[in-house]
Motif scaffolding. Sequence first.
Motif, PDB file in Angstrom:
ATOM      1  N   TRP A 171      23.351 -34.781 -34.175  1.00 21.36           N
ATOM      2  CA  TRP A 171      22.383 -35.512 -33.525  1.00 21.36           C
ATOM      3  C   TRP A 171      22.894 -36.747 -33.032  1.00 21.36           C
ATOM      4  O   TRP A 171      23.797 -37.400 -34.230  1.00 21.36           O
ATOM      5  CB  TRP A 171      21.079 -35.642 -34.318  1.00 21.36           C
ATOM      6  N   PRO A 172      22.661 -37.501 -32.089  1.00 20.62           N
ATOM      7  CA  PRO A 172      23.049 -38.848 -31.769  1.00 20.62           C
ATOM      8  C   PRO A 172      21.927 -39.607 -32.817  1.00 20.62           C
ATOM      9  O   PRO A 172      20.856 -39.223 -32.798  1.00 20.62           O
ATOM     10  CB  PRO A 172      22.879 -39.016 -30.543  1.00 20.62           C
ATOM     11  N   MET A 173      22.769 -40.579 -33.325  1.00 15.97           N
ATOM     12  CA  MET A 173      21.956 -41.109 -34.335  1.00 15.97           C
ATOM     13  C   MET A 173      21.625 -42.745 -34.089  1.00 15.97           C
ATOM     14  O   MET A 173      22.599 -43.416 -33.828  1.00 15.97           O
ATOM     15  CB  MET A 173      22.453 -41.190 -35.930  1.00 15.97           C
ATOM     16  N   LEU A 178      12.951 -35.275 -44.954  1.00 17.21           N
ATOM     17  CA  LEU A 178      14.008 -34.716 -43.884  1.00 17.21           C
ATOM     18  C   LEU A 178      15.166 -34.267 -44.783  1.00 17.21           C
ATOM     19  O   LEU A 178      16.212 -34.978 -45.305  1.00 17.21           O
ATOM     20  CB  LEU A 178      14.548 -35.662 -42.889  1.00 17.21           C
ATOM     21  N   ASP A 179      15.035 -33.015 -45.560  1.00 11.94           N
ATOM     22  CA  ASP A 179      16.563 -32.569 -46.072  1.00 11.94           C
ATOM     23  C   ASP A 179      17.041 -31.271 -45.133  1.00 11.94           C
ATOM     24  O   ASP A 179      16.699 -31.402 -43.960  1.00 11.94           O
ATOM     25  CB  ASP A 179      15.667 -31.788 -47.224  1.00 11.94           C
ATOM     26  N   ALA A 180      17.910 -30.843 -45.622  1.00  8.89           N
ATOM     27  CA  ALA A 180      18.996 -30.092 -44.679  1.00  8.89           C
ATOM     28  C   ALA A 180      18.160 -28.807 -44.157  1.00  8.89           C
ATOM     29  O   ALA A 180      18.235 -28.405 -43.130  1.00  8.89           O
ATOM     30  CB  ALA A 180      20.124 -29.426 -45.698  1.00  8.89           C
ATOM     31  N   LEU A 235      16.379 -43.311 -37.476  1.00 12.97           N
ATOM     32  CA  LEU A 235      16.226 -43.663 -38.680  1.00 12.97           C
ATOM     33  C   LEU A 235      16.276 -44.846 -38.905  1.00 12.97           C
ATOM     34  O   LEU A 235      17.047 -45.895 -38.638  1.00 12.97           O
ATOM     35  CB  LEU A 235      17.592 -43.151 -39.362  1.00 12.97           C
ATOM     36  N   SER A 236      15.144 -45.152 -39.782  1.00 11.44           N
ATOM     37  CA  SER A 236      14.808 -46.647 -40.373  1.00 11.44           C
ATOM     38  C   SER A 236      15.401 -46.981 -41.566  1.00 11.44           C
ATOM     39  O   SER A 236      15.355 -46.229 -42.528  1.00 11.44           O
ATOM     40  CB  SER A 236      13.427 -47.047 -40.299  1.00 11.44           C
ATOM     41  N   ARG A 290      21.250 -40.444 -47.938  1.00  7.28           N
ATOM     42  CA  ARG A 290      21.488 -38.503 -47.640  1.00  7.28           C
ATOM     43  C   ARG A 290      20.986 -38.253 -46.544  1.00  7.28           C
ATOM     44  O   ARG A 290      21.719 -37.439 -45.898  1.00  7.28           O
ATOM     45  CB  ARG A 290      20.643 -37.991 -48.786  1.00  7.28           C
ATOM     46  N   VAL A 291      19.995 -38.709 -45.894  1.00 12.64           N
ATOM     47  CA  VAL A 291      19.489 -38.321 -44.612  1.00 12.64           C
ATOM     48  C   VAL A 291      20.363 -38.732 -43.637  1.00 12.64           C
ATOM     49  O   VAL A 291      20.621 -38.001 -42.368  1.00 12.64           O
ATOM     50  CB  VAL A 291      18.023 -39.032 -44.331  1.00 12.64           C
ATOM     51  N   ALA A 292      21.151 -39.781 -43.446  1.00 13.55           N
ATOM     52  CA  ALA A 292      21.886 -40.404 -42.636  1.00 13.55           C
ATOM     53  C   ALA A 292      23.155 -39.297 -42.257  1.00 13.55           C
ATOM     54  O   ALA A 292      23.564 -39.037 -41.487  1.00 13.55           O
ATOM     55  CB  ALA A 292      22.523 -41.610 -42.811  1.00 13.55           C
ATOM     56  N   LYS A 293      23.492 -38.634 -43.380  1.00 10.83           N
ATOM     57  CA  LYS A 293      24.406 -37.766 -43.542  1.00 10.83           C
ATOM     58  C   LYS A 293      24.005 -36.408 -42.812  1.00 10.83           C
ATOM     59  O   LYS A 293      24.677 -35.752 -42.107  1.00 10.83           O
ATOM     60  CB  LYS A 293      24.784 -37.358 -45.063  1.00 10.83           C
ATOM     61  N   ILE A 294      22.731 -36.035 -43.225  1.00 10.80           N
ATOM     62  CA  ILE A 294      22.343 -34.715 -42.619  1.00 10.80           C
ATOM     63  C   ILE A 294      21.953 -34.889 -41.161  1.00 10.80           C
ATOM     64  O   ILE A 294      22.401 -33.892 -40.377  1.00 10.80           O
ATOM     65  CB  ILE A 294      20.821 -34.605 -43.337  1.00 10.80           C
TER      66      ILE A 294
END
Length: 381
Positions: free
Chosen positions: A149-151, A97-99, A115-116, A139-143
Amino acid sequence: MTQPPRPGPPLWLLAELTYRCPLHCVFCFNPVDFARQDSELGTEDWLRVLREGRELGAVQCGLSGGEPLLRDDLEIIVAEARRLGYYTNLLTSGVGLDADRAAALKAAGLDHVQLSFQDSTREMNDFLSHTKTFTLKNRVAKIIKDQGWPMVMNVVIHRMNIDHIDRIIEMAHEMGAEYLELANTQYYSWAFLNRDHLLPTHEQLRHAEQVTDAWRARLGERMRIFFVAPDYHEGRAKKCVNGWGSMFLTVAPDGTALPCHTARMLPGLAFPNVTAHSLREIWFDSEGFNRYRGTGWMKEPCASCDMREQDLGGCRCQAYLLAHDAAAADPVCAKSPEHHRVVEAVQRAAAHGPAGPVEHPLVFRDPANSRRLASPVTPDR
């Protein structure tokens, strides 16, 4: 056997798009023999499954694996789910999962990302997954946040990370997670193989619950924290996926339809495939989905228990693994004749202590180990 009442619709459709995964987690719920199950439904089959699910009344669609981002057609599947009116949830390790991919999934209509993480420290996160992914996950958490999106952050909790729970919650808060799921390990599949390494002590659990409650009081509604209670320490059974064949319908990568994602381990049950049967036939008429619906199938002590409508006998896979009988009372229940097996496992965990030695080495989820262990998981003896 009394026929169960006709069920309502499968409100939650879980599409396990692939068993391929770059991670090798020691608690993975994918089948131990996944390496022998390498066929995957094509795009058109998945789109048909989505359409039939909505016609049945499904409203939520989980996209999982393995790692669903390894499917090149994920955006097509998400777009069709959005067109049909599903609320979509991507369950991912973050790998892939990149930008640009995130923007494409957002444009396709993806509603929600789970996200795990394996731990709050690089060392333990990367050890438990047997990969160097901690920096990538950050990085993915920031994306995810950048896309609006709700995370949900999901962390599977066990003996090797439960003492880090304060820092895990702090990390989730710092990353802006709206929800944190602290999912105590359920002992099936790979987690069952590694149970002696993963089962925490009573003391560790009590402390983790205290830390979690303190964070809840501190954060209020800023982040919802779910602490999924562990089966082995409660002495009470829980409904299997809210009741066998009552709400959840899982479709495995090869198209096998299951009442829960581990049900294929149960002997003597034929689970239909979506390439040969419609979801309507599968949900209402198949033997696999009807076998443990309701309470008519129950034996003692479940049949006369005043909790039978609340727990529906507990988990069928756990009954098979621990009692060698999928129709037995779930052995986590204190009323089960096989409850001593759970007590003994917890006692071994206490004897080992939080970091004590374990006789057998950890078994990581990878194709080589899967092929080596390709015969069905042996029930606890």
